[in-house]
Design a protein around this motif. Sequence first.
Motif, PDB file in Angstrom:
ATOM      1  N   SER A  62       0.817  -1.218   0.000  1.00 36.66           N
ATOM      2  CA  SER A  62       0.000   0.000   0.000  1.00 36.66           C
ATOM      3  C   SER A  62       0.851   1.269   0.000  1.00 36.66           C
ATOM      4  CB  SER A  62      -0.950   0.009   1.200  1.00 36.66           C
ATOM      5  OG  SER A  62      -0.240   0.223   2.400  1.00 36.66           O
ATOM      6  N   MET A  63       2.053   1.211   0.571  1.00 32.19           N
ATOM      7  CA  MET A  63       2.924   2.391   0.573  1.00 32.19           C
ATOM      8  C   MET A  63       3.412   2.722  -0.825  1.00 32.19           C
ATOM      9  SD  MET A  63       5.283   2.386   3.980  1.00 32.19           S
ATOM     10  CE  MET A  63       6.558   1.539   3.111  1.00 32.19           C
ATOM     11  N   ASN A  64       3.662   1.685  -1.624  1.00 31.09           N
ATOM     12  CA  ASN A  64       4.156   1.862  -2.991  1.00 31.09           C
ATOM     13  C   ASN A  64       5.425   2.722  -3.038  1.00 31.09           C
ATOM     14  OD1 ASN A  64       3.964   1.201  -5.722  1.00 31.09           O
ATOM     15  ND2 ASN A  64       2.932   3.124  -6.188  1.00 31.09           N
ATOM     16  N   GLU A  65       6.320   2.504  -2.058  1.00 27.33           N
ATOM     17  CA  GLU A  65       7.609   3.195  -2.012  1.00 27.33           C
ATOM     18  C   GLU A  65       8.707   2.198  -2.362  1.00 27.33           C
ATOM     19  OE1 GLU A  65       8.461   5.320   1.605  1.00 27.33           O
ATOM     20  OE2 GLU A  65       6.372   5.924   1.813  1.00 27.33           O
ATOM     21  N   TYR A  66       9.735   2.714  -3.006  1.00 28.08           N
ATOM     22  CA  TYR A  66      10.841   1.863  -3.423  1.00 28.08           C
ATOM     23  C   TYR A  66      12.097   2.191  -2.614  1.00 28.08           C
ATOM     24  CZ  TYR A  66       7.831   0.543  -7.258  1.00 28.08           C
ATOM     25  OH  TYR A  66       6.778   0.049  -7.991  1.00 28.08           O
ATOM     26  N   GLU A  67      13.087   1.328  -2.733  1.00 25.81           N
ATOM     27  CA  GLU A  67      14.381   1.510  -2.058  1.00 25.81           C
ATOM     28  C   GLU A  67      14.255   1.436  -0.535  1.00 25.81           C
ATOM     29  OE1 GLU A  67      17.495   1.804  -3.691  1.00 25.81           O
ATOM     30  OE2 GLU A  67      16.208   1.111  -5.310  1.00 25.81           O
ATOM     31  N   LEU A  68      13.336   0.615  -0.040  1.00 22.62           N
ATOM     32  CA  LEU A  68      13.130   0.479   1.392  1.00 22.62           C
ATOM     33  C   LEU A  68      14.219  -0.376   2.034  1.00 22.62           C
ATOM     34  CD1 LEU A  68       9.302  -0.331   1.449  1.00 22.62           C
ATOM     35  CD2 LEU A  68      10.396   1.895   1.775  1.00 22.62           C
ATOM     36  N   LEU A  69      14.530  -0.034   3.271  1.00 19.93           N
ATOM     37  CA  LEU A  69      15.382  -0.860   4.115  1.00 19.93           C
ATOM     38  C   LEU A  69      14.445  -1.548   5.108  1.00 19.93           C
ATOM     39  CD1 LEU A  69      18.178   1.765   4.889  1.00 19.93           C
ATOM     40  CD2 LEU A  69      18.147   0.043   3.065  1.00 19.93           C
ATOM     41  N   GLU A  70      14.619  -2.868   5.288  1.00 19.69           N
ATOM     42  CA  GLU A  70      13.689  -3.589   6.156  1.00 19.69           C
ATOM     43  C   GLU A  70      14.411  -4.655   6.965  1.00 19.69           C
ATOM     44  OE1 GLU A  70       9.516  -6.148   5.959  1.00 19.69           O
ATOM     45  OE2 GLU A  70      10.417  -5.437   4.101  1.00 19.69           O
ATOM     46  N   ILE A  71      14.009  -4.771   8.222  1.00 19.10           N
ATOM     47  CA  ILE A  71      14.456  -5.855   9.111  1.00 19.10           C
ATOM     48  C   ILE A  71      13.228  -6.668   9.476  1.00 19.10           C
ATOM     49  CG2 ILE A  71      15.298  -6.458  11.416  1.00 19.10           C
ATOM     50  CD1 ILE A  71      16.976  -3.936  11.368  1.00 19.10           C
ATOM     51  N   ILE A  72      13.360  -7.974   9.387  1.00 16.74           N
ATOM     52  CA  ILE A  72      12.315  -8.878   9.849  1.00 16.74           C
ATOM     53  C   ILE A  72      12.863  -9.621  11.062  1.00 16.74           C
ATOM     54  CG2 ILE A  72      10.857 -10.853   9.288  1.00 16.74           C
ATOM     55  CD1 ILE A  72      11.198 -10.088   6.323  1.00 16.74           C
ATOM     56  N   ASN A  73      12.145  -9.551  12.174  1.00 11.17           N
ATOM     57  CA  ASN A  73      12.546 -10.249  13.391  1.00 11.17           C
ATOM     58  C   ASN A  73      11.629 -11.446  13.585  1.00 11.17           C
ATOM     59  OD1 ASN A  73      13.158 -11.168  15.931  1.00 11.17           O
ATOM     60  ND2 ASN A  73      13.073  -9.170  16.900  1.00 11.17           N
ATOM     61  N   VAL A  74      12.191 -12.651  13.516  1.00 12.21           N
ATOM     62  CA  VAL A  74      11.407 -13.881  13.661  1.00 12.21           C
ATOM     63  C   VAL A  74      11.789 -14.655  14.921  1.00 12.21           C
ATOM     64  CG1 VAL A  74      10.928 -14.119  11.200  1.00 12.21           C
ATOM     65  CG2 VAL A  74      12.963 -15.190  12.172  1.00 12.21           C
ATOM     66  N   THR A  75      12.366 -13.971  15.885  1.00 11.61           N
ATOM     67  CA  THR A  75      12.790 -14.610  17.126  1.00 11.61           C
ATOM     68  C   THR A  75      11.621 -15.331  17.791  1.00 11.61           C
ATOM     69  OG1 THR A  75      14.444 -12.872  17.433  1.00 11.61           O
ATOM     70  CG2 THR A  75      13.870 -14.188  19.372  1.00 11.61           C
ATOM     71  N   ASN A  76      11.860 -16.577  18.181  1.00 14.45           N
ATOM     72  CA  ASN A  76      10.873 -17.413  18.895  1.00 14.45           C
ATOM     73  C   ASN A  76       9.595 -17.665  18.107  1.00 14.45           C
ATOM     74  OD1 ASN A  76      12.561 -17.541  21.183  1.00 14.45           O
ATOM     75  ND2 ASN A  76      11.767 -15.580  21.893  1.00 14.45           N
ATOM     76  N   SER A  77       9.685 -17.670  16.794  1.00  9.57           N
ATOM     77  CA  SER A  77       8.494 -17.917  15.975  1.00  9.57           C
ATOM     78  C   SER A  77       8.530 -19.306  15.363  1.00  9.57           C
ATOM     79  CB  SER A  77       8.367 -16.872  14.870  1.00  9.57           C
ATOM     80  OG  SER A  77       7.968 -15.652  15.426  1.00  9.57           O
ATOM     81  N   PHE A  78       7.361 -19.813  15.095  1.00  5.80           N
ATOM     82  CA  PHE A  78       7.145 -21.121  14.521  1.00  5.80           C
ATOM     83  C   PHE A  78       6.946 -20.987  13.014  1.00  5.80           C
ATOM     84  CE2 PHE A  78       3.866 -24.170  13.121  1.00  5.80           C
ATOM     85  CZ  PHE A  78       4.549 -25.355  13.346  1.00  5.80           C
ATOM     86  N   ALA A  79       7.617 -21.811  12.240  1.00  6.83           N
ATOM     87  CA  ALA A  79       7.457 -21.789  10.782  1.00  6.83           C
ATOM     88  C   ALA A  79       6.659 -23.015  10.350  1.00  6.83           C
ATOM     89  CB  ALA A  79       8.819 -21.787  10.104  1.00  6.83           C
ATOM     90  N   SER A  80       5.512 -22.784   9.752  1.00  8.02           N
ATOM     91  CA  SER A  80       4.684 -23.874   9.234  1.00  8.02           C
ATOM     92  C   SER A  80       4.821 -23.936   7.722  1.00  8.02           C
ATOM     93  CB  SER A  80       3.217 -23.647   9.604  1.00  8.02           C
ATOM     94  OG  SER A  80       2.719 -22.512   8.925  1.00  8.02           O
ATOM     95  N   VAL A  81       4.383 -25.020   7.155  1.00  2.77           N
ATOM     96  CA  VAL A  81       4.394 -25.161   5.698  1.00  2.77           C
ATOM     97  C   VAL A  81       3.536 -24.063   5.070  1.00  2.77           C
ATOM     98  CG1 VAL A  81       3.700 -26.653   3.771  1.00  2.77           C
ATOM     99  CG2 VAL A  81       4.842 -27.642   5.767  1.00  2.77           C
ATOM    100  N   GLU A  82       2.381 -23.794   5.681  1.00  2.00           N
ATOM    101  CA  GLU A  82       1.474 -22.769   5.154  1.00  2.00           C
ATOM    102  C   GLU A  82       2.119 -21.384   5.188  1.00  2.00           C
ATOM    103  OE1 GLU A  82      -0.942 -26.027   7.041  1.00  2.00           O
ATOM    104  OE2 GLU A  82       0.627 -24.731   7.787  1.00  2.00           O
ATOM    105  N   SER A  83       2.765 -21.063   6.306  1.00  2.00           N
ATOM    106  CA  SER A  83       3.369 -19.730   6.413  1.00  2.00           C
ATOM    107  C   SER A  83       4.562 -19.592   5.470  1.00  2.00           C
ATOM    108  CB  SER A  83       3.754 -19.393   7.856  1.00  2.00           C
ATOM    109  OG  SER A  83       4.688 -20.310   8.374  1.00  2.00           O
ATOM    110  N   LEU A  84       5.336 -20.651   5.291  1.00  2.00           N
ATOM    111  CA  LEU A  84       6.465 -20.586   4.358  1.00  2.00           C
ATOM    112  C   LEU A  84       5.978 -20.438   2.915  1.00  2.00           C
ATOM    113  CD1 LEU A  84       8.909 -23.206   5.886  1.00  2.00           C
ATOM    114  CD2 LEU A  84       9.195 -20.729   5.796  1.00  2.00           C
ATOM    115  N   THR A  85       4.918 -21.117   2.574  1.00  2.00           N
ATOM    116  CA  THR A  85       4.349 -20.995   1.231  1.00  2.00           C
ATOM    117  C   THR A  85       3.871 -19.564   0.998  1.00  2.00           C
ATOM    118  OG1 THR A  85       3.695 -23.311   1.242  1.00  2.00           O
ATOM    119  CG2 THR A  85       2.555 -21.859  -0.316  1.00  2.00           C
ATOM    120  N   GLU A  86       3.174 -19.001   1.994  1.00  2.00           N
ATOM    121  CA  GLU A  86       2.684 -17.626   1.864  1.00  2.00           C
ATOM    122  C   GLU A  86       3.850 -16.641   1.826  1.00  2.00           C
ATOM    123  OE1 GLU A  86      -0.202 -14.507   1.555  1.00  2.00           O
ATOM    124  OE2 GLU A  86      -0.004 -16.576   0.915  1.00  2.00           O
TER     125      GLU A  86
END
Length: 121
Positions: A42-66
């Motif tokens: 929705s922002m439609n901005e380019y050249e973004l810097l992003e950090i994703i923090n997944v500490t203590n999270s569960f990865a399922s097949v569904e979430s990985l596919t998405e």
Amino acid sequence: MLARIYPIFHNGKKIYYTDWSNLISAEESLAAIKETSDFILSMNEYELLEIINVTNSFASVESLTELKRVAKLTSKFNRKKAIVGISSAKKILLNSVNRIAGTNIRAFDTLEEAKDWLTNE
């Protein structure tokens, strides 16, 4: 759900912090992925810097596919993207996402390392 994506600043640069930490079910993961990817699109901005923090999270097949699906949609908006909180085994999954989605998300052990890498030109 609390806002899972918001700007932080480091070395005078804006970084979007994506908080996917402590997600323990597939439903929570899918909701967080939808919230944050919808925000980036929705922002439609380019050249973004992003950090994703997944500490203590569960990865399922569904979430990985998405995750693979939305990574293809949002990758054009990112200049650099980092991830923190993944184990060695999850780094293998990250390599798979990078290969399939055509992204280059870098894994770091600490948030500070990720912020330094993102803001270092």
